[in-house]
Design a protein around this motif. Structure first.
Motif, short mmCIF file in Angstrom:
data_model
loop_
_atom_site.label_atom_id
_atom_site.label_comp_id
_atom_site.label_asym_id
_atom_site.label_seq_id
_atom_site.Cartn_x
_atom_site.Cartn_y
_atom_site.Cartn_z
N GLU A 1 30.39 -21.11 -37.95
CA GLU A 1 29.52 -20.85 -36.29
C GLU A 1 29.86 -19.45 -35.94
O GLU A 1 30.96 -18.53 -36.19
N VAL A 2 29.39 -18.90 -36.12
CA VAL A 2 28.98 -17.57 -35.82
C VAL A 2 28.58 -17.18 -34.21
O VAL A 2 27.52 -17.96 -33.58
N ARG A 3 29.12 -16.67 -33.44
CA ARG A 3 29.19 -16.74 -31.97
C ARG A 3 29.19 -16.03 -31.31
O ARG A 3 30.07 -14.23 -32.29
N ALA A 4 28.38 -15.20 -30.02
CA ALA A 4 28.59 -13.71 -29.58
C ALA A 4 30.49 -13.24 -29.04
O ALA A 4 30.83 -14.61 -28.69
N GLU A 5 30.50 -12.44 -29.37
CA GLU A 5 32.07 -11.95 -28.79
C GLU A 5 31.53 -10.95 -27.35
O GLU A 5 32.71 -10.85 -27.21
N LEU A 6 30.53 -11.21 -27.05
CA LEU A 6 29.80 -10.84 -25.90
C LEU A 6 28.56 -10.42 -25.01
O LEU A 6 28.29 -11.03 -25.72
N GLY B 1 26.91 -17.50 -47.75
CA GLY B 1 26.06 -18.82 -47.84
C GLY B 1 24.77 -19.09 -47.33
O GLY B 1 24.33 -18.35 -47.62
N THR B 2 24.22 -20.00 -46.69
CA THR B 2 23.06 -20.15 -46.83
C THR B 2 23.13 -20.54 -45.16
O THR B 2 24.13 -21.28 -44.50
N VAL B 3 21.83 -19.70 -44.29
CA VAL B 3 21.46 -19.86 -43.28
C VAL B 3 21.20 -21.69 -42.83
O VAL B 3 20.35 -21.80 -43.34
N THR B 4 21.77 -22.47 -41.91
CA THR B 4 21.31 -23.94 -41.96
C THR B 4 20.34 -23.76 -40.63
O THR B 4 20.40 -24.74 -39.56
N ARG B 5 20.99 -22.91 -39.68
CA ARG B 5 20.33 -22.60 -38.55
C ARG B 5 20.71 -21.36 -37.68
O ARG B 5 21.52 -20.76 -38.11
N VAL B 6 19.50 -20.29 -37.64
CA VAL B 6 20.09 -19.96 -36.38
C VAL B 6 19.30 -20.38 -34.52
O VAL B 6 18.23 -20.18 -34.65
N ALA B 7 20.51 -20.00 -33.75
CA ALA B 7 20.48 -20.24 -32.19
C ALA B 7 19.78 -19.24 -31.43
O ALA B 7 19.72 -19.69 -30.46
N VAL B 8 19.37 -18.28 -31.94
CA VAL B 8 18.48 -16.89 -30.46
C VAL B 8 17.64 -17.03 -31.96
O VAL B 8 17.37 -16.66 -32.59
N ASP B 9 16.96 -15.61 -30.27
CA ASP B 9 15.15 -15.52 -30.75
C ASP B 9 15.39 -13.61 -30.11
O ASP B 9 16.31 -13.36 -29.64
N GLU B 10 14.59 -12.93 -30.96
CA GLU B 10 14.81 -12.11 -30.16
C GLU B 10 14.55 -12.01 -28.65
O GLU B 10 13.11 -12.46 -28.35
N GLY B 11 15.00 -10.97 -27.83
CA GLY B 11 14.92 -11.26 -26.00
C GLY B 11 16.10 -12.03 -25.44
O GLY B 11 15.92 -11.63 -24.27
N ASP B 12 16.37 -12.83 -26.76
CA ASP B 12 17.22 -13.53 -25.60
C ASP B 12 18.68 -13.30 -25.15
O ASP B 12 19.07 -11.38 -26.31
N VAL B 13 19.18 -13.40 -24.16
CA VAL B 13 19.87 -12.99 -23.71
C VAL B 13 20.74 -14.03 -23.65
O VAL B 13 21.10 -14.77 -23.14
N ILE B 14 22.50 -13.49 -24.41
CA ILE B 14 23.33 -14.51 -24.64
C ILE B 14 24.68 -13.92 -24.20
O ILE B 14 24.89 -12.88 -23.78
N GLN B 15 25.16 -15.09 -24.20
CA GLN B 15 26.85 -15.39 -22.84
C GLN B 15 28.09 -15.02 -23.96
O GLN B 15 27.61 -16.06 -25.39
N GLU B 16 29.16 -14.43 -24.14
CA GLU B 16 30.24 -14.30 -25.23
C GLU B 16 30.85 -15.48 -25.04
O GLU B 16 30.54 -16.95 -24.60
N GLY B 17 30.53 -16.91 -26.86
CA GLY B 17 30.52 -17.88 -26.87
C GLY B 17 29.01 -18.70 -27.70
O GLY B 17 29.29 -20.17 -28.29
N ASP B 18 28.42 -18.01 -27.30
CA ASP B 18 27.42 -18.53 -27.53
C ASP B 18 27.00 -18.76 -28.76
O ASP B 18 27.08 -17.61 -29.49
N LEU B 19 26.15 -19.65 -29.14
CA LEU B 19 26.00 -19.86 -30.94
C LEU B 19 24.74 -19.31 -31.21
O LEU B 19 23.70 -19.13 -30.68
N ILE B 20 25.50 -18.44 -32.37
CA ILE B 20 24.34 -17.35 -32.44
C ILE B 20 23.53 -17.69 -33.94
O ILE B 20 22.64 -17.99 -34.16
#
Length: 91
Positions: free
Chosen positions: A24-29, A68-87
């Protein structure tokens, strides 16, 4: 940031690749998603950029820490994400 998760869920017919690990790739900030560079199903190599975040007028690439293979993209362009959110999820 990548957090290894449980083994990949079973696919059609209940089959699962042996040793498949979910990363899982998550936001650091807190940031804005400026650009999404991959889509679900895309093969990525270690170090390949997945998305570009923007924070305080700086562009911050988020890289795949393993191939590997990207199985999920959990963000869209323009989204505001918080620390720890799934990317994204890479298997």
């Amino acid at each position: 940031m990548i957090a290894d998760g449980p083994a990949a869920p079973a696919g059609p017919g209940g089959c699962r690749a042996k040793g498949a690990v979910v990363a899982e790739v998550r936001a650091e900030l807190v940031s804005n998603v400026w650009k999404v560079l991959v889509c679900e199903g895309a093969a990525v190599a270690e170090g390949e950029p997945l998305v570009i975040l923007e924070s305080m007028k700086m562009e911050i690439p988020v890289l795949a820490e393993e191939g590997g293979t990207v199985t999920r993209v959990a963000v869209d362009e323009g989204d505001v994400i918080q620390e720890g959110d799934l990317i994204a999820v890479v298997e």
